[in-house]
Motif scaffolding. Structure first.
Motif, PDB file in Angstrom:
ATOM      1  N   SER A   1      98.080  39.856  76.878  1.00  0.00           N
ATOM      2  CA  SER A   1      98.327  38.656  77.681  1.00  0.00           C
ATOM      3  C   SER A   1      97.437  37.508  77.214  1.00  0.00           C
ATOM      4  O   SER A   1      97.892  36.368  77.067  1.00  0.00           O
ATOM      5  CB  SER A   1      98.067  38.941  79.166  1.00  0.00           C
ATOM      6  N   GLN A   2      96.168  37.812  76.956  1.00  0.00           N
ATOM      7  CA  GLN A   2      95.250  36.783  76.458  1.00  0.00           C
ATOM      8  C   GLN A   2      95.680  36.295  75.078  1.00  0.00           C
ATOM      9  O   GLN A   2      95.666  35.095  74.792  1.00  0.00           O
ATOM     10  CB  GLN A   2      93.828  37.338  76.397  1.00  0.00           C
ATOM     11  N   PHE A   3      96.050  37.242  74.241  1.00  0.00           N
ATOM     12  CA  PHE A   3      96.475  36.911  72.877  1.00  0.00           C
ATOM     13  C   PHE A   3      97.686  35.978  72.882  1.00  0.00           C
ATOM     14  O   PHE A   3      97.693  34.937  72.223  1.00  0.00           O
ATOM     15  CB  PHE A   3      96.795  38.209  72.133  1.00  0.00           C
TER      16      PHE A   3
ATOM     17  N   LEU B   1      98.920  34.170  75.421  1.00  0.00           N
ATOM     18  CA  LEU B   1      98.647  32.910  76.113  1.00  0.00           C
ATOM     19  C   LEU B   1      97.904  31.944  75.204  1.00  0.00           C
ATOM     20  O   LEU B   1      98.256  30.760  75.107  1.00  0.00           O
ATOM     21  CB  LEU B   1      97.831  33.178  77.381  1.00  0.00           C
ATOM     22  N   SER B   2      96.892  32.439  74.517  1.00  0.00           N
ATOM     23  CA  SER B   2      96.107  31.597  73.605  1.00  0.00           C
ATOM     24  C   SER B   2      96.979  31.097  72.453  1.00  0.00           C
ATOM     25  O   SER B   2      96.979  29.905  72.122  1.00  0.00           O
ATOM     26  CB  SER B   2      94.915  32.383  73.057  1.00  0.00           C
ATOM     27  N   LEU B   3      97.739  32.011  71.851  1.00  0.00           N
ATOM     28  CA  LEU B   3      98.602  31.653  70.726  1.00  0.00           C
ATOM     29  C   LEU B   3      99.649  30.629  71.144  1.00  0.00           C
ATOM     30  O   LEU B   3      99.880  29.640  70.442  1.00  0.00           O
ATOM     31  CB  LEU B   3      99.280  32.914  70.183  1.00  0.00           C
ATOM     32  N   SER B   4     100.269  30.836  72.300  1.00  0.00           N
ATOM     33  CA  SER B   4     101.304  29.921  72.776  1.00  0.00           C
ATOM     34  C   SER B   4     100.737  28.535  73.042  1.00  0.00           C
ATOM     35  O   SER B   4     101.335  27.515  72.676  1.00  0.00           O
ATOM     36  CB  SER B   4     101.947  30.465  74.054  1.00  0.00           C
ATOM     37  N   LEU B   5      99.560  28.494  73.669  1.00  0.00           N
ATOM     38  CA  LEU B   5      98.909  27.215  73.964  1.00  0.00           C
ATOM     39  C   LEU B   5      98.612  26.447  72.683  1.00  0.00           C
ATOM     40  O   LEU B   5      98.893  25.241  72.576  1.00  0.00           O
ATOM     41  CB  LEU B   5      97.614  27.479  74.738  1.00  0.00           C
ATOM     42  N   LEU B   6      98.074  27.149  71.694  1.00  0.00           N
ATOM     43  CA  LEU B   6      97.713  26.499  70.430  1.00  0.00           C
ATOM     44  C   LEU B   6      98.950  25.997  69.686  1.00  0.00           C
ATOM     45  O   LEU B   6      98.951  24.892  69.124  1.00  0.00           O
ATOM     46  CB  LEU B   6      96.929  27.472  69.551  1.00  0.00           C
ATOM     47  N   ILE B   7      99.990  26.808  69.666  1.00  0.00           N
ATOM     48  CA  ILE B   7     101.216  26.417  68.958  1.00  0.00           C
ATOM     49  C   ILE B   7     101.856  25.201  69.615  1.00  0.00           C
ATOM     50  O   ILE B   7     102.215  24.229  68.945  1.00  0.00           O
ATOM     51  CB  ILE B   7     102.215  27.592  68.914  1.00  0.00           C
ATOM     52  N   ILE B   8     102.016  25.252  70.940  1.00  0.00           N
ATOM     53  CA  ILE B   8     102.679  24.151  71.652  1.00  0.00           C
ATOM     54  C   ILE B   8     101.917  22.843  71.465  1.00  0.00           C
ATOM     55  O   ILE B   8     102.507  21.795  71.156  1.00  0.00           O
ATOM     56  CB  ILE B   8     102.815  24.496  73.155  1.00  0.00           C
ATOM     57  N   LEU B   9     100.585  22.892  71.614  1.00  0.00           N
ATOM     58  CA  LEU B   9      99.801  21.663  71.485  1.00  0.00           C
ATOM     59  C   LEU B   9      99.790  21.153  70.040  1.00  0.00           C
ATOM     60  O   LEU B   9      99.826  19.949  69.802  1.00  0.00           O
ATOM     61  CB  LEU B   9      98.377  21.900  71.986  1.00  0.00           C
TER      62      LEU B   9
ATOM     63  N   TYR C   1      94.231  39.648  67.596  1.00  0.00           N
ATOM     64  CA  TYR C   1      94.418  40.393  68.848  1.00  0.00           C
ATOM     65  C   TYR C   1      93.148  41.154  69.220  1.00  0.00           C
ATOM     66  O   TYR C   1      92.737  41.190  70.389  1.00  0.00           O
ATOM     67  CB  TYR C   1      95.607  41.345  68.695  1.00  0.00           C
ATOM     68  N   ASP C   2      92.496  41.750  68.220  1.00  0.00           N
ATOM     69  CA  ASP C   2      91.310  42.561  68.469  1.00  0.00           C
ATOM     70  C   ASP C   2      90.114  41.740  68.935  1.00  0.00           C
ATOM     71  O   ASP C   2      89.168  42.293  69.510  1.00  0.00           O
ATOM     72  CB  ASP C   2      90.925  43.347  67.208  1.00  0.00           C
ATOM     73  N   ILE C   3      90.122  40.432  68.667  1.00  0.00           N
ATOM     74  CA  ILE C   3      89.016  39.588  69.098  1.00  0.00           C
ATOM     75  C   ILE C   3      88.927  39.528  70.619  1.00  0.00           C
ATOM     76  O   ILE C   3      87.843  39.478  71.196  1.00  0.00           O
ATOM     77  CB  ILE C   3      89.177  38.147  68.544  1.00  0.00           C
ATOM     78  N   PHE C   4      90.097  39.562  71.271  1.00  0.00           N
ATOM     79  CA  PHE C   4      90.123  39.424  72.729  1.00  0.00           C
ATOM     80  C   PHE C   4      89.625  40.707  73.394  1.00  0.00           C
ATOM     81  O   PHE C   4      89.941  41.812  72.953  1.00  0.00           O
ATOM     82  CB  PHE C   4      91.535  39.091  73.209  1.00  0.00           C
ATOM     83  N   PRO C   5      88.835  40.574  74.481  1.00  0.00           N
ATOM     84  CA  PRO C   5      88.306  41.758  75.171  1.00  0.00           C
ATOM     85  C   PRO C   5      89.374  42.438  76.017  1.00  0.00           C
ATOM     86  O   PRO C   5      90.431  41.854  76.280  1.00  0.00           O
ATOM     87  CB  PRO C   5      87.198  41.168  76.061  1.00  0.00           C
TER      88      PRO C   5
END
Length: 448
Positions: free
Chosen positions: A8-10, A12-20, A362-366
C-alpha cells in the motif's frame, strides 16, 4: 497484513510521484495552449482499467504499474505516433511551439519532483523536527560488524571523525559517507589515523551479503528465556541488561559476545541491570559460546538515552526556520544521490551490483505504517526520479532537453526522422536498464 501495508505504501508513493511528475508536463503544456491527448497513471498496454475523456484529454489508469505518461500532440515520444508527425504541423501541437516553451514543458516534470521533495522536507522539519546523535556524544566508538570493513581497517570501538577530509557531525551521516568515501579518519585508543578504503570496497560489501555494516554499540537486552533454554532456571528475566560476566565488563552487546567466547563451556556470575538495580544471576555458557536465550540490541533513542548510553539532541523548528532546514536536506539528498550515480557508472567500484528495480524500492518501505517514514522515502524517491529523468538519454526528459538546448544554441532543429531513431535508441537503452535493475532484484532473491 505486513505485505498489505508495504504494498500500500509502495503503490501510494509511486502513484503520487507519477501523477505529480506528469502534471509538471501537463500544466505548462496547457498554459502554452498545447493539446494533451492522454494523461495516464500506469501504462495502458492493450487496455485500461479506467478512462474518461474530458475536453481534448483522455484521463486514465493503466494496468501495468511501471510508470505513467502524458501524450502531447505533435511530439515524438514513446507512443511513436509517426502518422501524426507525417501531417502538416498544427498550431496546438508541441512541434509548433517556440523552443523555449517546449523546454519549459519538458522540464516541468523534474521541476515538480524537486519542488515536491523540498516541500516534503520543509513540512517534515516543521512537523516532526529532528532527533540527532552528535558524533561527539558517541564516547566508546562504533560497532563495525562487517568482516569486509574489518579487513579494510575499521574495527569495533573506532570513532569515525571524518571521511575524505570532511568532518562527521552526526551518526546518521556515517554509513553513507563511508560507503562512497576513500579515506576515513578514525580515532582509536585516543590516537588519530587514516584508513584508506579499497576502490572496490562497496563491491566487496555487496558480494559478502553482510546485512550489517556500521551501527551504534548497544546493550544486550534479554527478550526471552525460552522453556527449552539450559538457562531457564537461572533467574534471568525479560528486560534484563547484561553488564558483566564474572569480572569481564559487558556494557555493550558486542562485549557480551566476546565474553561468551572467553568463558565458553563454563558457569559464570552475570551482573545484570533490572529495574535500575544491579542483580547477579548464575549463567551457563555452552561450548559453542551460547546462552540459549533471545536477546536484542536495537533499542530506541529514548531507551538508550534513559540508560545513559547516548545523549540525543532534539531539534524543533518554527515555520520560517523549517524552510532553510528543508532546503538543506533536499540539497544533501540530491548531492548524495548524484554521488551514488557516479559510483554506479564507475565499474571499478562495483556499485552497479547494488542497483535494484521495483522490488528494491518496495523493500525500502517498512512493514508497519509510519507517515514520517513514508514521507521521508517519498521525498527521496522524488529526488531520484527527478535526477534519473534528467539523464541525457533519448526517451527521457533529459534526452528531449538535450536536443532542445542544441536547437536553441545552433538555431537548427533536429529532423523528425532523426528524432524517431533517437527515440527508438533511447527506448532500447531504457528497456536494457530496467531489465538490468529488475534482473538484479531477481538474482539477489534467488542467490542471497
Amino acid at each position: 497484513m505486513e505485505f498489505v501495508i508495504k504494498i500500500s505504501q509502495f503503490l501510494l508513493s509511486l502513484s503520487l510521484l507519477i501523477i505529480l511528475h506528469e502534471f509538471g508536463h501537463f500544466l505548462p503544456a496547457k498554459a502554452f495552449k498545447t493539446r494533451v491527448e492522454k494523461f495516464y497513471l500506469f501504462f495502458d498496454v492493450k487496455f485500461s482499467l479506467f478512462k474518461k475523456k474530458i475536453g481534448d484529454t483522455v484521463y486514465g489508469i493503466g494496468w501495468l504499474p511501471l510508470g505513467g505518461y502524458v501524450k502531447i500532440s505533435g511530439m515524438i515520444d514513446e507512443s511513436m505516433d509517426t502518422e501524426q508527425m507525417a501531417q502538416p504541423p498544427q498550431p496546438w501541437e508541441f512541434r509548433s511551439k517556440p523552443a523555449w516553451q517546449r523546454l519549459i514543458i519538458m522540464l516541468g516534470g523534474v521541476t515538480v519532483n524537486f519542488l515536491l521533495a523540498i516541500f516534503i522536507y520543509i513540512g517534515m522539519s516543521y512537523y516532526y523536527g529532528d532527533i540527532v546523535l552528535p558524533i561527539d556524544n558517541i564516547k566508546d566508538g562504533l560497532l563495525i560488524e562487517s568482516t569486509v570493513a574489518n579487513k579494510a581497517g575499521l574495527l569495533t570501538g573506532d570513532k569515525i571523525i571524518a571521511v575524505d577530509g570532511e568532518p562527521i557531525k552526526n551518526f546518521s551521516e556515517i554509513s553513507e559517507k563511508v560507503l562512497f568515501g576513500k579515506k576515513v579518519t578514525i580515532e582509536r585508543d585516543g590516537k588519530e589515523s587514516t584508513v584508506t578504503l579499497p576502490e572496490d570496497f562497496l563491491s566487496q560489501l555487496l558480494d559478502s551479503k553482510e546485512k550489517r555494516f556500521i551501527n551504534l554499540r548497544e546493550p544486550f537486552v534479554v527478550v526471552e528465556v525460552p522453556d527449552t533454554s539450559f538457562n531457564k532456571n537461572s533467574g534471568l528475566k525479560k528486560g534484563d541488561i547484561i553488564l558483566g560476566l564474572n569480572d569481564y565488563k559487558t556494557k555493550y552487546a558486542d562485549q557480551v559476545k566476546d565474553g561468551l567466547e572467553k568463558f565458553k563451556g563454563q558457569q559464570v556470575e552475570a551482573k545484570v541491570l533490572r529495574d535500575n538495580h544491579d542483580v547477579v544471576v548464575p549463567l551457563s555458557i555452552s561450548d559453542d559460546a551460547k546462552l540459549g536465550l533471545v536477546y536484542a540490541s536495537n533499542s530506541t533513542p529514548k531507551t538508550l538515552e534513559a540508560l545513559g548510553y547516548y545523549k540525543y539532541e532534539t531539534k524543533e523548528y518554527g515555520f520560517f526556520e523549517s524552510f532553510p532546514v528543508g532546503l538543506k536536506k533536499a540539497k544533501d539528498r540530491l548531492t548524495s544521490y548524484w554521488d551514488q550515480l557516479g559510483a554506479i557508472f564507475t565499474p571499478s567500484t562495483g556499485a552497479y551490483k547494488g542497483v535494484g528495480g521495483f522490488k528494491a524500492i518496495y523493500d525500502i518501505f517498512p512493514d508497519f505504517w509510519s507517515w514520517q517514514v513514508f514521507w521521508s522515502i517519498t521525498a527521496f524517491l522524488s529526488i531520484m526520479l527527478g535526477v534519473l529523468n534528467l539523464l541525457p538519454i533519448p526517451a527521457l526528459d533529459g534526452g528531449h532537453v538535450m536536443f532542445l538546448l542544441y536547437e536553441m544554441v545552433s538555431g537548427r532543429k533536429p529532423g523528425d526522422k532523426f528524432m524517431e531513431y533517437a527515440q527508438m535508441v533511447g527506448f532500447i537503452i531504457l528497456i536494457a536498464l530496467v531489465l538490468f535493475a529488475n534482473g538484479n532484484d531477481i538474482f539477489k532473491a534467488i542467490f542471497n
